[in-house]
Write a protein that holds these residues in place. Structure first.
Motif, PDB file in Angstrom:
ATOM      1  N   ARG A 263       0.839  -1.207   0.000  1.00 18.83           N
ATOM      2  CA  ARG A 263       0.000   0.000   0.000  1.00 18.83           C
ATOM      3  C   ARG A 263       0.869   1.250   0.000  1.00 18.83           C
ATOM      4  O   ARG A 263       0.596   2.208  -0.721  1.00 18.83           O
ATOM      5  N   LEU A 264       1.942   1.235   0.808  1.00 17.52           N
ATOM      6  CA  LEU A 264       2.844   2.389   0.852  1.00 17.52           C
ATOM      7  C   LEU A 264       3.590   2.531  -0.463  1.00 17.52           C
ATOM      8  O   LEU A 264       3.781   3.653  -0.963  1.00 17.52           O
ATOM      9  N   LEU A 265       4.017   1.423  -1.045  1.00 12.03           N
ATOM     10  CA  LEU A 265       4.734   1.471  -2.315  1.00 12.03           C
ATOM     11  C   LEU A 265       3.881   2.116  -3.399  1.00 12.03           C
ATOM     12  O   LEU A 265       4.361   2.981  -4.147  1.00 12.03           O
ATOM     13  N   ARG A 266       2.634   1.720  -3.487  1.00  9.76           N
ATOM     14  CA  ARG A 266       1.753   2.295  -4.512  1.00  9.76           C
ATOM     15  C   ARG A 266       1.552   3.789  -4.287  1.00  9.76           C
ATOM     16  O   ARG A 266       1.521   4.572  -5.235  1.00  9.76           O
ATOM     17  N   ALA A 267       1.425   4.184  -3.027  1.00 11.23           N
ATOM     18  CA  ALA A 267       1.215   5.597  -2.717  1.00 11.23           C
ATOM     19  C   ALA A 267       2.451   6.428  -3.060  1.00 11.23           C
ATOM     20  O   ALA A 267       2.353   7.512  -3.633  1.00 11.23           O
ATOM     21  N   VAL A 268       3.640   5.912  -2.719  1.00 15.17           N
ATOM     22  CA  VAL A 268       4.879   6.637  -3.041  1.00 15.17           C
ATOM     23  C   VAL A 268       5.058   6.731  -4.546  1.00 15.17           C
ATOM     24  O   VAL A 268       5.458   7.774  -5.076  1.00 15.17           O
ATOM     25  N   ARG A 269       4.734   5.653  -5.248  1.00 14.93           N
ATOM     26  CA  ARG A 269       4.879   5.652  -6.702  1.00 14.93           C
ATOM     27  C   ARG A 269       3.984   6.719  -7.335  1.00 14.93           C
ATOM     28  O   ARG A 269       4.397   7.434  -8.251  1.00 14.93           O
ATOM     29  N   ARG A 270       2.762   6.846  -6.829  1.00 10.09           N
ATOM     30  CA  ARG A 270       1.851   7.863  -7.383  1.00 10.09           C
ATOM     31  C   ARG A 270       2.301   9.271  -7.014  1.00 10.09           C
ATOM     32  O   ARG A 270       2.291  10.182  -7.855  1.00 10.09           O
ATOM     33  N   ALA A 271       2.732   9.442  -5.774  1.00 10.22           N
ATOM     34  CA  ALA A 271       3.178  10.772  -5.345  1.00 10.22           C
ATOM     35  C   ALA A 271       4.426  11.217  -6.093  1.00 10.22           C
ATOM     36  O   ALA A 271       4.634  12.419  -6.318  1.00 10.22           O
ATOM     37  N   SER A 272       5.241  10.256  -6.527  1.00  5.88           N
ATOM     38  CA  SER A 272       6.478  10.613  -7.222  1.00  5.88           C
ATOM     39  C   SER A 272       6.221  11.192  -8.612  1.00  5.88           C
ATOM     40  O   SER A 272       7.103  11.820  -9.195  1.00  5.88           O
ATOM     41  N   ILE A 273       5.020  10.983  -9.146  1.00  2.41           N
ATOM     42  CA  ILE A 273       4.717  11.497 -10.491  1.00  2.41           C
ATOM     43  C   ILE A 273       4.853  13.012 -10.544  1.00  2.41           C
ATOM     44  O   ILE A 273       5.383  13.564 -11.509  1.00  2.41           O
ATOM     45  N   THR A 274       4.400  13.683  -9.488  1.00  3.53           N
ATOM     46  CA  THR A 274       4.496  15.140  -9.462  1.00  3.53           C
ATOM     47  C   THR A 274       5.704  15.611  -8.654  1.00  3.53           C
ATOM     48  O   THR A 274       5.759  16.749  -8.205  1.00  3.53           O
ATOM     49  N   ALA A 275       6.657  14.708  -8.462  1.00  7.45           N
ATOM     50  CA  ALA A 275       7.876  15.071  -7.728  1.00  7.45           C
ATOM     51  C   ALA A 275       9.124  14.966  -8.596  1.00  7.45           C
ATOM     52  O   ALA A 275      10.200  15.364  -8.172  1.00  7.45           O
ATOM     53  N   ARG A 276       8.986  14.451  -9.808  1.00  6.07           N
ATOM     54  CA  ARG A 276      10.159  14.162 -10.637  1.00  6.07           C
ATOM     55  C   ARG A 276      10.955  15.398 -10.994  1.00  6.07           C
ATOM     56  O   ARG A 276      12.162  15.341 -11.164  1.00  6.07           O
ATOM     57  N   ASP A 277      10.289  16.520 -11.124  1.00  2.68           N
ATOM     58  CA  ASP A 277      10.981  17.750 -11.509  1.00  2.68           C
ATOM     59  C   ASP A 277      11.355  18.608 -10.313  1.00  2.68           C
ATOM     60  O   ASP A 277      11.746  19.762 -10.469  1.00  2.68           O
ATOM     61  N   SER A 278      11.222  18.053  -9.103  1.00  2.00           N
ATOM     62  CA  SER A 278      11.595  18.818  -7.902  1.00  2.00           C
ATOM     63  C   SER A 278      12.413  17.928  -6.972  1.00  2.00           C
ATOM     64  O   SER A 278      12.064  17.707  -5.812  1.00  2.00           O
ATOM     65  N   ALA A 279      13.484  17.355  -7.535  1.00  2.32           N
ATOM     66  CA  ALA A 279      14.422  16.504  -6.779  1.00  2.32           C
ATOM     67  C   ALA A 279      13.783  15.221  -6.276  1.00  2.32           C
ATOM     68  O   ALA A 279      14.311  14.563  -5.386  1.00  2.32           O
ATOM     69  N   ASN A 280      12.617  14.875  -6.830  1.00  2.00           N
ATOM     70  CA  ASN A 280      11.956  13.603  -6.493  1.00  2.00           C
ATOM     71  C   ASN A 280      11.598  13.499  -5.011  1.00  2.00           C
ATOM     72  O   ASN A 280      11.660  12.427  -4.412  1.00  2.00           O
ATOM     73  N   VAL A 281      11.209  14.627  -4.423  1.00  2.59           N
ATOM     74  CA  VAL A 281      10.952  14.685  -2.975  1.00  2.59           C
ATOM     75  C   VAL A 281       9.486  14.410  -2.667  1.00  2.59           C
ATOM     76  O   VAL A 281       8.587  14.994  -3.270  1.00  2.59           O
ATOM     77  N   VAL A 282       9.274  13.497  -1.709  1.00  2.00           N
ATOM     78  CA  VAL A 282       7.927  13.200  -1.208  1.00  2.00           C
ATOM     79  C   VAL A 282       7.922  13.451   0.296  1.00  2.00           C
ATOM     80  O   VAL A 282       8.816  12.995   1.003  1.00  2.00           O
ATOM     81  N   ARG A 283       6.900  14.177   0.760  1.00  9.40           N
ATOM     82  CA  ARG A 283       6.778  14.454   2.194  1.00  9.40           C
ATOM     83  C   ARG A 283       5.823  13.457   2.837  1.00  9.40           C
ATOM     84  O   ARG A 283       4.818  13.079   2.243  1.00  9.40           O
ATOM     85  N   LEU A 284       6.148  13.068   4.068  1.00  7.83           N
ATOM     86  CA  LEU A 284       5.307  12.139   4.814  1.00  7.83           C
ATOM     87  C   LEU A 284       5.003  12.718   6.193  1.00  7.83           C
ATOM     88  O   LEU A 284       5.891  13.254   6.853  1.00  7.83           O
ATOM     89  N   ARG A 285       3.742  12.581   6.602  1.00  5.32           N
ATOM     90  CA  ARG A 285       3.350  12.972   7.955  1.00  5.32           C
ATOM     91  C   ARG A 285       2.260  12.022   8.428  1.00  5.32           C
ATOM     92  O   ARG A 285       1.253  11.825   7.738  1.00  5.32           O
TER      93      ARG A 285
END
Length: 369
Positions: A263-285
């Motif tokens: 479940r986490l893998l799928r969520a990170v994969r989707r969030a990374s789509i809009t992170a590719r042009d910004s150092a591939n950064v995903v925030r978690l809280r």
């Protein structure tokens, strides 16, 4: 030399040893496969002087001998032959071989077998043994953290430690670290801590796919030799000091998040789509039963997703490289995991929820709101 063997077995052997050949070499003989007859078969060897792959194939030996054949040509020929018996003939002392299979016939020129580099002796100092499937898993769970930076050679391999009844494989590129431990079936005969180049580990893991039994480890002439029946891999070692990895691994946490891996893998994969042009950064809280993942690239857009979790401790928001997260999640082989945080600018740790044999540490990314 005169031998015959099944095309399927010969092709598999040629493909395995071919991975030990470098495309860039100034020595022509390193582009060739050495074929040597044995009592009940033939032995194929290829090397780039850093890595050597050796495979034994059951064959009918009508006349003993040895020869070398160009690896690329040999692979293409055998790969295009029908699934039947392949016959290889070469007069004694000749560098030309005849390859036949049903109605197909080839005459291929090789180089003198005496030009082929000598490999270390196989009766080196015994180190210990690791189950083949366990070793393959240990490699796969660490090798992605190896650094590609050749200016820091001590980080370009997997640090292999055998001590007592435990084996450890460690890899780091300075931004993350992966550590996999395993219990040995028998205590190691000697303690070692050596750095094995990434290519050797990668090819060893590929060659061990589907192999059962134990992998024997021996030290010989500054090389580590991995042996299973029918397969031997020689790897030159990196003669540098591996960093003190223990001090990097967090020993405590302020928040621990339990979550389903897939479940986490799928969520990170989707969030990374809009992170590719910004150092591939995903925030978690995470707070309570909800983990929120966000990513934002002003020129592209933003993403937000919530994942059901069980979180304990004080809420912490941290940002990580999405690819680094996915590398771990794709290889952890655990249904559930713990994500442990100590602060927004402190390394995070990922561990399987049901055992303590693996830990993955990754540095956070500093972000500005």
């Amino acid at each position: 030399m005169w031998v015959s063997c099944p095309q399927t077995a010969l092709l598999k052997a040629v493909q395995i040893v071919g991975r030990g050949i470098s495309a860039r070499t100034t020595m022509p003989i390193l582009g060739y496969v050495l074929m040597e007859t044995q009592k009940d078969g033939i032995k194929l060897t290829a090397t780039d002087l850093e890595l050597a792959m050796q495979v034994e194939v059951a064959a009918e030996v009508k006349q003993g001998g040895q020869l070398t054949l160009p690896a690329r040509i040999l692979s293409e020929i055998v790969g295009n032959l029908p699934a039947a018996i392949v016959e290889i003939k070469a007069p004694e002392g000749s560098t030309q071989a005849e390859i036949s299979c049903e109605s197909s016939h080839f005459e291929i020129l090789g180089l003198p077998a005496t030009d082929f580099p000598a490999l270390p002796r196989t009766d080196g100092d015994a180190v210990g043994e690791i189950d083949a499937d366990v070793m393959r898993m240990m490699i796969n769970q660490t090798i992605f953290a190896v650094s590609p930076d050749e200016t820091r050679p001590f980080l370009t391999g997997v640090y292999a430690v055998l001590d007592g009844a435990e084996a450890k494989f460690v890899a780091t590129d300075g931004g993350r670290l992966a550590l996999r431990k395993a219990q040995l079936p028998q205590a190691a005969r000697q303690k070692i801590g050596v750095i094995v180049p990434a290519k050797a580990m990668q090819e060893l893991a590929r060659a061990l796919a589907g192999v059962e039994g134990a992998v024997q480890l021996r030290m010989a002439d500054n090389q580590l030799v991995f042996t299973v029946p029918g397969l031997r891999v020689y790897s030159r070692l990196i003669s540098r000091q591996f960093p003190n990895y223990q001090q990097v691994i967090p020993q405590e946490f302020k928040q621990r998040i339990r979550v389903q891996t897939e479940r986490l893998l799928r969520a990170v994969r989707r969030a990374s789509i809009t992170a590719r042009d910004s150092a591939n950064v995903v925030r978690l809280r995470a707070e309570g039963k909800k983990l929120t993942l966000t990513s934002n690239t002003p020129e592209v857009g933003k993403a937000r997703e919530e994942v059901e979790v069980a979180a304990e401790g004080e809420p912490i928001e941290a940002a990580f490289n999405a690819r680094y997260l996915m590398d771990c999640l794709n290889n952890i082989e655990a249904d559930e995991l713990f994500l442990e945080l100590t602060g927004p600018l402190s390394p995070g740790a990922i561990r399987p929820a049901h055992h303590s044999d693996y830990v993955y540490v990754l540095a956070p990314v500093r972000v500005y709101s």
